[in-house]
Design an enzyme around this catalytic site. Structure first.
Site, PDB file in Angstrom:
ATOM      1  N   HIS A  38      51.145  42.743  40.994  1.00  0.00           N
ATOM      2  CA  HIS A  38      50.625  44.097  40.767  1.00  0.00           C
ATOM      3  C   HIS A  38      51.396  45.117  41.610  1.00  0.00           C
ATOM      4  O   HIS A  38      51.788  46.170  41.121  1.00  0.00           O
ATOM      5  CB  HIS A  38      49.137  44.164  41.106  1.00  0.00           C
ATOM      6  CG  HIS A  38      48.261  43.701  40.006  1.00  0.00           C
ATOM      7  ND1 HIS A  38      48.125  42.384  39.657  1.00  0.00           N
ATOM      8  CD2 HIS A  38      47.472  44.398  39.150  1.00  0.00           C
ATOM      9  CE1 HIS A  38      47.290  42.290  38.649  1.00  0.00           C
ATOM     10  NE2 HIS A  38      46.880  43.497  38.321  1.00  0.00           N
ATOM     11  N   LYS A 103      36.694  38.625  39.314  1.00  0.00           N
ATOM     12  CA  LYS A 103      35.336  38.420  39.808  1.00  0.00           C
ATOM     13  C   LYS A 103      35.004  39.565  40.751  1.00  0.00           C
ATOM     14  O   LYS A 103      35.888  40.146  41.386  1.00  0.00           O
ATOM     15  CB  LYS A 103      35.165  37.055  40.467  1.00  0.00           C
ATOM     16  CG  LYS A 103      35.892  36.874  41.773  1.00  0.00           C
ATOM     17  CD  LYS A 103      35.610  35.500  42.357  1.00  0.00           C
ATOM     18  CE  LYS A 103      36.367  35.364  43.686  1.00  0.00           C
ATOM     19  NZ  LYS A 103      36.173  34.064  44.279  1.00  0.00           N
TER      20      LYS A 103
END
Length: 189
Positions: A38, A103
């Protein structure tokens, strides 16, 4: 709550019908990427460089799978904490990303950006990495191979189970759950 079987990549029409708390079963291609990938993608965008993968309409699964055992497609492949990707999410949404799987909850700015860019965030069950890997039919390294387990992979999902956490209307399944718990706790007091 409703169940949806979604074919990936995502379309605006598919996203339109999703609501926070809905169950989804995802089938099709997703990119697997974690923190280091990322960071590298956002740095490339900041320089004006092209990304090594086209994110338009795509979903990123925040996962760094373990090595595959002989004869297996992939090792354990459970979600990592999504909040760690918050600093990188908005530029990727601007590049066309339509969804993410992880999550835990997202920060306020990311939740607002999901609405603005008409994208969704899905929750996958933490602690069920071996089970989730059974819903992955193919895994191929496609970029940043030097990052090891944090390389970008193209995964092919088959009926991958998840829950819509953040929808395009601003719904948040985790916040809804907290509000329900508070009401129940107040009644019981």
């Amino acid at each position: 709550m409703t169940e949806h079987r979604l074919q990936l990549p995502l379309t605006d029409a598919a996203i339109e019908g999703l609501r926070a708390g809905d169950y989804v079963y995802l089938t099709g291609p997703v990119f697997a990427a974690r923190d280091a990938a990322h960071k590298r993608m956002v740095e490339a965008l900041a320089r004006g460089d092209r990304l090594p993968v086209d994110l338009r309409g795509q979903v990123i699964y925040y996962v760094g799978p373990t090595p595959a055992k002989p004869g297996a497609v992939i090792g354990s492949a459970g979600p990592t904490t999504a909040a760690r990707m918050d600093a990188y999410t908005i530029p990727l949404l601007e590049a066309g990303l339509k969804g993410a799987i992880g999550k835990g909850g997202r920060g306020h700015e990311v939740r607002e950006a999901l609405v603005e860019h008409r994208a969704v965030y899905f929750l996958a069950v933490g602690g069920a990495a071996a089970l989730l890997s059974k819903h992955i039919r193919r895994s191929e390294v496609v970029a940043y191979e030097d990052l090891g387990m944090e390389t970008i992979r193209l995964l092919e999902l088959d009926e991958f189970p998840a829950i819509v956490c953040n929808d395009i209307q601003g719904g948040d399944a985790l916040e809804m759950g907290k509000a329900t718990w508070r009401r129940e706790a107040t009644r019981g007091a």
